[in-house]
Design an enzyme around this catalytic site. Structure first.
Site, PDB file in Angstrom:
ATOM      1  CG  ASP A 228      -1.881   1.083   1.320  1.00  0.00           C
ATOM      2  OD1 ASP A 228      -1.644   2.138   0.705  1.00  0.00           O
ATOM      3  OD2 ASP A 228      -2.898   0.918   2.026  1.00  0.00           O
ATOM      4  CG  HIS A 229       3.258   4.047  -3.139  1.00  0.00           C
ATOM      5  ND1 HIS A 229       4.237   4.415  -2.240  1.00  0.00           N
ATOM      6  CD2 HIS A 229       3.785   4.297  -4.359  1.00  0.00           C
ATOM      7  CE1 HIS A 229       5.288   4.883  -2.876  1.00  0.00           C
ATOM      8  NE2 HIS A 229       5.040   4.820  -4.170  1.00  0.00           N
ATOM      9  NE  ARG A 230      -4.009   3.913   1.293  1.00  0.00           N
ATOM     10  CZ  ARG A 230      -5.179   3.422   1.718  1.00  0.00           C
ATOM     11  NH1 ARG A 230      -6.206   4.229   1.893  1.00  0.00           N
ATOM     12  NH2 ARG A 230      -5.304   2.133   1.971  1.00  0.00           N
TER      13      ARG A 230
END
Ligand code: CAO
Length: 258
Positions: A228-230
């Protein structure tokens, strides 16, 4: 420009998607109609949500499991149990989660907090005739490679024959999806929300590798880490995979630490 701050994990953003195509397939040729199973419908809705709401990136790497392969076969024969690379990978992942705690995190439902977990429950995707199930190996940090292997064998058998109760599939921190016994070189696993990463394993293959200046045939295991690139950036994903590869290259250390 002022823009309202979005709530990432809030309630399920409306995506304004085009309607699903309605096609009269029978008008083009003969067809069969098979109703989707309850599991396929349920899992399908979770997969759609996770794919649409999580900004996925997949990082690919390879781990040298030449020594691990010898060790697991010898240990399996000595102890009379089926020891696949997966059980070692569960232990390597636990070690990675300890070193990189953001991989063992979740965004809360309100999208305001990051929850960092201090327990190590690892989900393992199991292919069953009725669809995909993900049983969770609880407290994997407190189990030996042999115990993990036995639990994977027991729970995957149960998943395929009787199904699993919900409490065997909840509380996971991180999931592993292994297609290694079947084939493939790499794939893009979908993150199992609210987890923030998932590791895909494809089929190990022989490859000439430069070892201390000499080309040698090594058994390489392809790793595909979706994150999850967040929450996780690419550099940490690369470091996580390098750590996994380093742990797997020294399997005796993993066994002795048990
Ligand atoms: N490369 C090469 N061989 C591998 C391998 C890999 N990455 N992983 C496993 N193997 C080998 C095993 O070592 C075993 O061979 P030996 O008996 O000679 O040791 C053989 O393949 C069969 O392994 P297995 O599949 O029975 O056991 P496993 O522990 O690797 O996996 C399980 C167990 C339950 C995860 C697996 O059976 C399964 O269901 N995989 C599918 C998961 C899935 O569908 N994922 C996709 C999710 S998204 O749709």
């Amino acid at each position: 420009m002022s823009e309202a701050l979005p709530k990432p994990g809030a309630t399920g953003a409306s995506l304004d998607l085009a309607p699903w195509p309605e096609v009269d397939f029978g008008s083009f040729g003969p067809i069969d109609v098979q109703p989707l199973s309850r599991i396929q419908k349920l899992v399908g809705s979770y997969l759609c949500r996770n794919w649409a709401m999580i900004p996925h990136v997949t990082h690919h790497d390879e781990a040298d499991i030449t020594l691990l392969d010898t060790v697991r076969r010898r240990l399996g024969a000595d102890q009379g149990l089926k020891l696949t690379p997966l059980a070692f990978m569960v232990k390597a992942v636990v070690s990675g989660l300890k070193l990189y705690p953001r991989f063992n995190a979740s965004i809360d439902a309100g999208g305001k907090n990051l929850i960092l977990k201090k327990y190590f429950n690892i989900g393992v995707a199991v292919d069953t005739p009725k669809g995909l199930l993900v049983p969770v190996i609880r407290d994997a940090d407190r189990k030996s490679v042999a115990q993990i292997a036995a639990e994977i064998a027991e729970v995957s058998q149960q998943a395929r024959t009787k199904g699993l109760p919900m409490d065997r599939m909840t509380g996971g921190c991180f999931s592993i999806s292994s297609l290694g016994s079947i084939g493939g070189t790499a794939f893009t696993p979908i993150i199992n929300a609210p987890e923030v990463a998932i590791l895909g394993l494809a089929k190990a293959f022989q490859k000439p590798v430069n070892v201390d200046g000499t080309l040698a045939w090594r058994l390489m295991l392809p790793l595909s880490l979706s994150y999850d690139h967040r929450i996780i950036n690419g550099a940490d994903a690369a470091r996580f995979c390098v750590h996994l590869a380093s742990r797997l290259s020294d399997p005796t250390q993993m066994i002795e630490a048990d």
